[in-house]
Design a protein around this motif. Structure first.
Motif, PDB file in Angstrom:
ATOM      1  N   ILE A  38       0.854  -1.182   0.000  1.00 42.74           N
ATOM      2  CA  ILE A  38       0.000   0.000   0.000  1.00 42.74           C
ATOM      3  C   ILE A  38       0.892   1.235   0.000  1.00 42.74           C
ATOM      4  O   ILE A  38       1.975   1.223   0.605  1.00 42.74           O
ATOM      5  CB  ILE A  38      -0.949  -0.027   1.211  1.00 42.74           C
ATOM      6  N   LEU A  39       0.437   2.293  -0.651  1.00 42.22           N
ATOM      7  CA  LEU A  39       1.231   3.510  -0.798  1.00 42.22           C
ATOM      8  C   LEU A  39       1.746   3.999   0.558  1.00 42.22           C
ATOM      9  O   LEU A  39       0.983   4.138   1.512  1.00 42.22           O
ATOM     10  CB  LEU A  39       0.370   4.590  -1.449  1.00 42.22           C
ATOM     11  N   GLY A  40       3.054   4.191   0.631  1.00 43.03           N
ATOM     12  CA  GLY A  40       3.658   4.699   1.862  1.00 43.03           C
ATOM     13  C   GLY A  40       4.029   3.635   2.873  1.00 43.03           C
ATOM     14  O   GLY A  40       4.505   3.961   3.959  1.00 43.03           O
ATOM     15  N   GLN A  41       3.826   2.380   2.504  1.00 42.55           N
ATOM     16  CA  GLN A  41       4.149   1.292   3.420  1.00 42.55           C
ATOM     17  C   GLN A  41       5.112   0.314   2.761  1.00 42.55           C
ATOM     18  O   GLN A  41       5.287   0.323   1.550  1.00 42.55           O
ATOM     19  CB  GLN A  41       2.867   0.556   3.836  1.00 42.55           C
ATOM     20  N   GLY A  42       5.706  -0.531   3.588  1.00 46.58           N
ATOM     21  CA  GLY A  42       6.542  -1.586   3.042  1.00 46.58           C
ATOM     22  C   GLY A  42       5.691  -2.744   2.549  1.00 46.58           C
ATOM     23  O   GLY A  42       4.510  -2.842   2.866  1.00 46.58           O
ATOM     24  N   PRO A  43       6.260  -3.639   1.747  1.00 46.41           N
ATOM     25  CA  PRO A  43       5.493  -4.799   1.265  1.00 46.41           C
ATOM     26  C   PRO A  43       5.046  -5.685   2.420  1.00 46.41           C
ATOM     27  O   PRO A  43       5.798  -5.901   3.379  1.00 46.41           O
ATOM     28  CB  PRO A  43       6.502  -5.534   0.369  1.00 46.41           C
ATOM     29  N   LYS A  44       3.837  -6.201   2.315  1.00 48.36           N
ATOM     30  CA  LYS A  44       3.290  -7.132   3.302  1.00 48.36           C
ATOM     31  C   LYS A  44       3.049  -8.468   2.623  1.00 48.36           C
ATOM     32  O   LYS A  44       2.373  -8.535   1.597  1.00 48.36           O
ATOM     33  CB  LYS A  44       1.976  -6.593   3.879  1.00 48.36           C
ATOM     34  N   LEU A  45       3.600  -9.529   3.206  1.00 53.05           N
ATOM     35  CA  LEU A  45       3.455 -10.846   2.610  1.00 53.05           C
ATOM     36  C   LEU A  45       2.003 -11.313   2.659  1.00 53.05           C
ATOM     37  O   LEU A  45       1.366 -11.290   3.710  1.00 53.05           O
ATOM     38  CB  LEU A  45       4.327 -11.862   3.352  1.00 53.05           C
ATOM     39  N   LEU A  46       1.497 -11.732   1.503  1.00 49.45           N
ATOM     40  CA  LEU A  46       0.153 -12.315   1.448  1.00 49.45           C
ATOM     41  C   LEU A  46       0.221 -13.838   1.486  1.00 49.45           C
ATOM     42  O   LEU A  46      -0.507 -14.484   2.239  1.00 49.45           O
ATOM     43  CB  LEU A  46      -0.563 -11.871   0.167  1.00 49.45           C
ATOM     44  N   ILE A  47       1.079 -14.412   0.659  1.00 48.76           N
ATOM     45  CA  ILE A  47       1.160 -15.863   0.578  1.00 48.76           C
ATOM     46  C   ILE A  47       2.525 -16.262   0.061  1.00 48.76           C
ATOM     47  O   ILE A  47       3.151 -15.550  -0.734  1.00 48.76           O
ATOM     48  CB  ILE A  47       0.036 -16.440  -0.317  1.00 48.76           C
ATOM     49  N   GLN A  48       2.999 -17.404   0.566  1.00 50.30           N
ATOM     50  CA  GLN A  48       4.295 -17.951   0.171  1.00 50.30           C
ATOM     51  C   GLN A  48       4.091 -19.396  -0.258  1.00 50.30           C
ATOM     52  O   GLN A  48       3.475 -20.190   0.472  1.00 50.30           O
ATOM     53  CB  GLN A  48       5.278 -17.894   1.347  1.00 50.30           C
ATOM     54  N   PHE A  49       4.603 -19.716  -1.449  1.00 48.23           N
ATOM     55  CA  PHE A  49       4.559 -21.080  -1.976  1.00 48.23           C
ATOM     56  C   PHE A  49       5.960 -21.683  -1.975  1.00 48.23           C
ATOM     57  O   PHE A  49       6.934 -21.011  -2.292  1.00 48.23           O
ATOM     58  CB  PHE A  49       4.065 -21.092  -3.430  1.00 48.23           C
ATOM     59  N   GLN A  50       6.038 -22.964  -1.663  1.00 49.76           N
ATOM     60  CA  GLN A  50       7.240 -23.743  -1.882  1.00 49.76           C
ATOM     61  C   GLN A  50       6.839 -24.800  -2.901  1.00 49.76           C
ATOM     62  O   GLN A  50       6.042 -25.687  -2.589  1.00 49.76           O
ATOM     63  CB  GLN A  50       7.715 -24.402  -0.585  1.00 49.76           C
ATOM     64  N   ASN A  51       7.382 -24.675  -4.122  1.00 53.59           N
ATOM     65  CA  ASN A  51       6.887 -25.467  -5.263  1.00 53.59           C
ATOM     66  C   ASN A  51       5.390 -25.210  -5.406  1.00 53.59           C
ATOM     67  O   ASN A  51       4.991 -24.074  -5.538  1.00 53.59           O
ATOM     68  CB  ASN A  51       7.264 -26.930  -5.091  1.00 53.59           C
ATOM     69  N   ASN A  52       4.534 -26.218  -5.339  1.00 57.91           N
ATOM     70  CA  ASN A  52       3.102 -25.938  -5.501  1.00 57.91           C
ATOM     71  C   ASN A  52       2.352 -25.990  -4.182  1.00 57.91           C
ATOM     72  O   ASN A  52       1.120 -25.966  -4.165  1.00 57.91           O
ATOM     73  CB  ASN A  52       2.479 -26.898  -6.517  1.00 57.91           C
TER      74      ASN A  52
END
Lengths: 116, 110
Positions: A38-52
């Motif tokens: 979001i504008l003015g903020q750092g990236p926020k993790l939504l989801i992480q995949f390892q392979n599938n």
């Protein structure tokens, strides 16, 4: 070496509509991440995949957001229905996923979403 | 909850000045701290610091990790207008997960 590819680069939709983003990671990278910035903020993790497989989706608003990486390579992130507060840049990143080391994440150009 | 805080949030200096950006963290199972530079696009990787590599340098940029104080600094000497960007600090915990700070917006005026 080709970098992380994302499409589209920009998207404007009205609230309650649906939208999908696509990401193709660096070849050979097993781990893929979706971030919301979001504008003015750092990236926020939504989801992480390892392979599938999903490693972490604890911050994904699952009532409206979904993501998949069916063949363990490219991935799609969907929002349905979109809300005004979903306006942000959606970044995809990938890493080699070494076991003993915090592997560097490489980012794609992002998709800038505006919800009206 | 894991937390990364950067300061200052915004900094404006003149070309040629030296700047120091700060990052402090509270993360369980700390593994590494990364600095990224973000212009009008995706973050690009600058440095990764770990317990076995607490100081890194590349040209005019350098970074130090202080594990005792749970913090890091990023120094840029002889700044140029091309250094204008948002500088992001991220800390890695378990499972290669990164927690990002809110960033420092650096503006270099000619």
């Amino acid at each position: 070496e080709a970098g992380v590819a994302q499409s589209p680069r920009y998207k404007i939709i009205e609230k309650r509509q649906s939208v999908a983003f696509w990401c193709n990671p660096i070849s050979g990278h097993a781990t893929l991440y979706w971030y919301q910035q979001i504008l003015g903020q750092g990236p926020k993790l939504l989801i992480q995949f390892q392979n599938n497989g999903v490693v972490d989706d604890s911050q994904l608003p699952k009532d409206r957001f979904s993501a998949e990486r069916l063949k363990g390579v490219d991935s799609t992130l969907k929002i349905q229905p979109a809300k005004l507060e979903d306006s942000a840049v959606y970044l995809c990143a990938s890493s080699l996923a070494a076991e003993l080391y915090q592997e560097t994440q490489y980012f794609g150009p992002g998709t800038r979403l505006l919800v009206l | 909850e894991d937390k990364v805080v950067q300061s200052p949030l915004s900094l404006v200096v003149h070309e040629g000045d030296t700047v120091t950006l700060n990052c402090s963290y509270e993360v369980t199972n700390f593994r590494s701290l990364l600095w990224y530079k973000q212009e009008k696009k995706a973050p690009t990787f600058l440095f990764m610091l770990t317990s076995s590599g607490i100081e890194k340098k590349s040209g005019r940029l350098s970074s130090i990790l202080d594990k005792k104080e749970l913090s890091s600094i990023l120094n840029i000497t002889a700044t140029q207008t091309g250094d204008s960007a948002i500088y992001l600090c991220a800390v890695g915990g378990g499972a290669q997960k990164l927690v990002f700070g809110q960033g420092t917006r650096l503006t270099i005026n000619p």
